[in-house]
Design an enzyme around this catalytic site. Structure first.
Site, PDB file in Angstrom:
ATOM      1  N   ARG A 182      -6.152  10.176  -0.569  1.00 21.85           N
ATOM      2  CA  ARG A 182      -5.695  10.577  -1.897  1.00 21.85           C
ATOM      3  C   ARG A 182      -6.883  10.830  -2.822  1.00 21.85           C
ATOM      4  NH1 ARG A 182      -2.791   6.135  -3.884  1.00 21.85           N
ATOM      5  NH2 ARG A 182      -3.359   5.064  -1.966  1.00 21.85           N
ATOM      6  N   HIS A 229       0.864  -1.176   0.000  1.00 24.52           N
ATOM      7  CA  HIS A 229       0.000   0.000   0.000  1.00 24.52           C
ATOM      8  C   HIS A 229       0.904   1.231   0.000  1.00 24.52           C
ATOM      9  CE1 HIS A 229      -3.115   2.818   1.009  1.00 24.52           C
ATOM     10  NE2 HIS A 229      -4.011   1.868   0.880  1.00 24.52           N
TER      11      HIS A 229
END
Lengths: 531, 223
Positions: free
Chosen positions: A338, A318
């Site tokens: 994000r 990740h």
């Protein structure tokens, strides 16, 4: 709290923020993306891999960390174990996360006596850390066919058709079951299940419970297990070996009582292995988001029993794991930050990748920046890049971080970092084992009477897993394996032996392999060397 | 181990020097405690590693999580990884309107006199408010505030009446779901699945080779 060089580096982030708001970074063309992966993604780093020399998957590629465990003798003296069973049950479930709990509940409801043994406490698992949500096609704009396509495409078309089909087809029934036992999914104004979009998903499909989806499901499963009289739970008793009968079929396991420091045998008509992934092997030295017990035990004990593995050279890193403060290294920072527009920035305060690229590309880009000297160094000499969280407050309004990501906000406030005012230092963290022990659509492995569910299973997610599918997979295959295992309850389990271990060790001996490892690992070695 | 930057703490009743910057769990490991019972996710979510501590010059004993609490000079700390709490026995699936049974299932709830001693939550939940809402039959408010509950049981350890707020709240949360309207969109999808609406298309797609499937995926677009 940030200090010294890190505080200075934050100034650069603040200085470029206004300019960056207007900046656009294009998605990488396919060729450039592949080149980036080849050069910087850990899965493509050939020196970190080797081919297995023993067992069913002889010749297959895997990481040194896993190969070291598979190509070694256990430190357990298998010749001295008393194999007379202390417990006899219908279904033995190994693992106390979402997959194990689901398997136990369904096996019990089908009339089987169940014993659930786990290394830590029931519920201590990666399930509770699943924040974003679970993928189920319930939205009218969505369909199981779309879900199938998204899952296959994300896995680079390496997933097995029958498994992915089972996954998407069972989804709606699984949500119904969860609602029936009292799982409180978020709803919209008219009572529909609230669905959200996410990267790599072509329709709104993520259903969730705040940012604590897995935790709230696990709480209910654990509570429900306590109400069922035919499920016996044995905590702090990890499995260290499976047992087999004369025909090589699985018929139980050797467990280790951590308190009494002794081994004991449980005989069963069928075994469901649901001990999760392998993040705590810290592949290639990466930090991990996984819980304390995720040491890949299932791979080791199932492989010795002759189960075929699939895709154990593919892991998910990740892109945004915490790199500072030190005590939180590896902890996941959700993708949603994000998605809301949080920028990734190097030490110069500059963006270097489109933040909405897939997980593998973002991770590779962060590693590239750090390896090329554009990372921000912490006091202990680790490198990372900034995730510009204050920018989100500027875009989406004050207080949005605290409201949408309460646990992340709280955990950092405890150490006096206010992510609404200061950015967060991140680096890729080892998140998920894409492959595992190969199963069929009922969760059964190539070893008869041995079932696998959850992250330990392989063949579903191909070479990359899309957000929200792991949480669905543990319930779908937990249910399927629990039901199928309980169907075996009238079988004669046969004699409890470790014949498979003897023959596996003979293979090692014939190859002049003599290494002894703590295998399965059970617990990671913690070397506290921060200063 | 470099002890140059070390601080002195009192760990499980023993005064000892440890490097600064460690969490309570890490200091236990560092000093040879083989802690397994009080360790789980190491991310502040599983509630296994609860600790009780007294900070230097402080008059108030505080509560937290061992994987999140960073040690400071003069800290006195012990682990409290488990606290006995009564869990009621009930089968939700065999109850029609389970919330009506709250008073039998968790009768101790009604001894709560709102003393607020339970407000020690490491997840900042206002536990007293949840209990008050539960007593006032405002179940929506009660459940809205416990999504972050990690079942660590610290609140139960403080209650002079022996209430286990985490279990009471979980029962309410579960019971409320059973009484809610079944989601219309899920109902619709389930009946579509029952009439095998997608069966043919899914079988066709599942039979495709990689290249064919890849181009099919491209044609789907966003819904």
């Amino acid at each position: 709290m940030y200090s010294g060089a890190m505080s200075d580096a934050i100034e650069k982030v603040n200085a470029t923020r206004e300019r960056r708001k207007l900046e656009q970074i294009a998605l990488l063309p396919e060729e450039a993306a592949q080149k980036l992966l080849n050069s910087y993604h850990p899965d493509y780093r050939e020196s970190a891999f080797r081919n297995l020399r023993v067992g069913v998957n002889c010749g297959a590629r895997t990481t040194h960390e896993i190969a070291d465990l598979l190509e070694s003798f256990s430190d357990l003296d298998y010749t001295k174990i008393d194999l007379r069973p202390e417990y006899d049950t219908d279904v033995l479930v190994l693992g106390g996360g979402g997959a194990g709990a689901t398997a136990a509940l369904f096996a019990e409801s089908n009339g089987a006596r169940v014993m659930l043994a786990t290394k830590l406490r029931l519920g201590n698992s990666n399930t509770i850390m699943a924040m974003g949500g679970m993928q189920v096609s319930v939205d009218e704009r969505d369909s199981p066919v779309r879900h199938y396509c998204d899952t296959m495409a994300a896995g680079k078309f390496a997933g097995r058709e029958c498994l992915v089909k089972a996954l998407v087809n069972d989804g709606p029934q699984i949500v119904k079951w969860l609602l029936d036992i009292g799982v409180d999914f978020d709803r919209d104004a008219i009572g529909n299940l609230l669905t959200k979009k996410a990267g790599g998903i072509s329709a709104p499909r993520l259903i969730s419970i705040g940012d604590h989806t897995g935790l709230n499901i696990m709480k209910v499963l654990k509570d429900e297990i306590g109400m069922r009289d035919s499920i016996e739970v044995s905590e702090f008793t990890p499995a260290v070996e499976l047992t087999t009968n004369e025909a090589g079929e699985c018929n139980g396991a050797v467990l280790f009582d951590l308190g009494r420091k002794r081994h004991f045998v449980v005989r069963a008509k069928a075994v469901v292995l649901a001990t999760g992934g392998s993040g705590r092997l810290h592949m290639q030295g990466f930090p991990t988001s996984n819980n304390f017990g995720a040491t890949g035990d299932a791979l080791v004990i199932a492989y010795r029993a002759g189960a075929r593995l699939e895709g154990v050279d593919s892991f998910q890193y990740h892109p945004t794991g915490v790199m500072f403060p030190e005590h939180m290294v590896g902890v996941l920072v959700t993708e949603a930050i994000r998605s809301l527009g949080g920028h990734l920035l190097n030490a110069k305060g500059e963006r270097f990748v489109n933040e909405l690229e897939t997980r593998d590309i973002c991770a590779a880009a962060v590693i590239r920046e750090c390896e090329n000297g554009n990372g921000v160094m912490t006091r202990s000499g680790k490198g990372g890049v900034w995730l510009d969280t204050p920018l989100i407050e500027e875009i989406s309004g004050k207080g949005v971080l605290r409201k949408r990501f309460p646990s992340l906000y709280r955990h950092l406030m405890r150490v006096k970092i206010d992510i609404s005012k200061q950015p967060l230092l991140v680096f890729p963290t080892l998140h998920y084992q894409n492959g595992g022990i190969l199963i069929d659509k009922n969760g059964e492995t190539t070893v008869k009477n041995l079932f696998v569910a959850g992250e330990a299973a392989g063949g579903i997610h191909g070479r990359n897993r899309v957000m929200g599918n792991a949480l669905l997979d543990i319930f779908v295959f937990g249910k399927r394996s629990g039901l199928a295992a309980s169907e075996k309850r009238f079988n004669d389990p046969g004699k409890v032996t470790l014949t498979h271990v003897y023959s596996y060790y003979n293979m090692l001996k014939s190859l002049r392999i003599s290494s002894v490892a703590k295998s399965p690992t059970l617990f990671p070695e913690f070397i506290v060397n921060k200063l | 181990m470099n002890l140059a930057n070390s601080i002195t703490i009192e760990l499980e009743g023993r005064k000892i020097k440890v490097p600064e910057g460690l969490t309570v769990i890490e200091s236990l490991w560092d000093t040879g405690h083989d802690v397994k019972r009080g360790v789980g996710c190491l991310s502040g979510l599983c509630g296994a590693c609860t600790v009780v501590y007294l900070e230097k010059d402080s008059k108030k004993v505080r509560f937290g999580l061992g994987c999140q609490k960073v040690i400071e000079d003069g800290l006195i700390v012990i682990m409290l990884p488990y606290f006995p709490s009564r869990v009621a026995h009930y089968l939700l699936t065999s109850m029609d309107s389970p919330l009506q049974h709250l008073a039998e299932i968790y009768s101790e709830l009604y001894t709560c006199n709102d003393c607020k001693a339970c407000n020690v939550c490491p997840e900042w939940i206002d536990v007293a408010r949840v209990m008050k809402a539960a007593k006032d039959e405002d179940y929506e408010t009660a459940t809205n505030h416990i999504t972050d509950c990690i079942m660590c049981g610290l609140c139960a350890s403080r209650c002079p009446k022996g209430i286990a707020p985490q279990h009471v709240a979980l029962f309410i949360q579960r019971a409320l779901v059973v009484e809610r309207l079944f989601p219309p969109n899920l109902h619709q999808r389930l009946s579509e699945m029952e009439s095998l609406k997608f069966e043919q298309e899914l079988a066709r797609v599942a039979a495709m080779g990689t290249d064919e499937l890849e181009s099919y995926c491209h044609t789907l677009g966003e819904a």
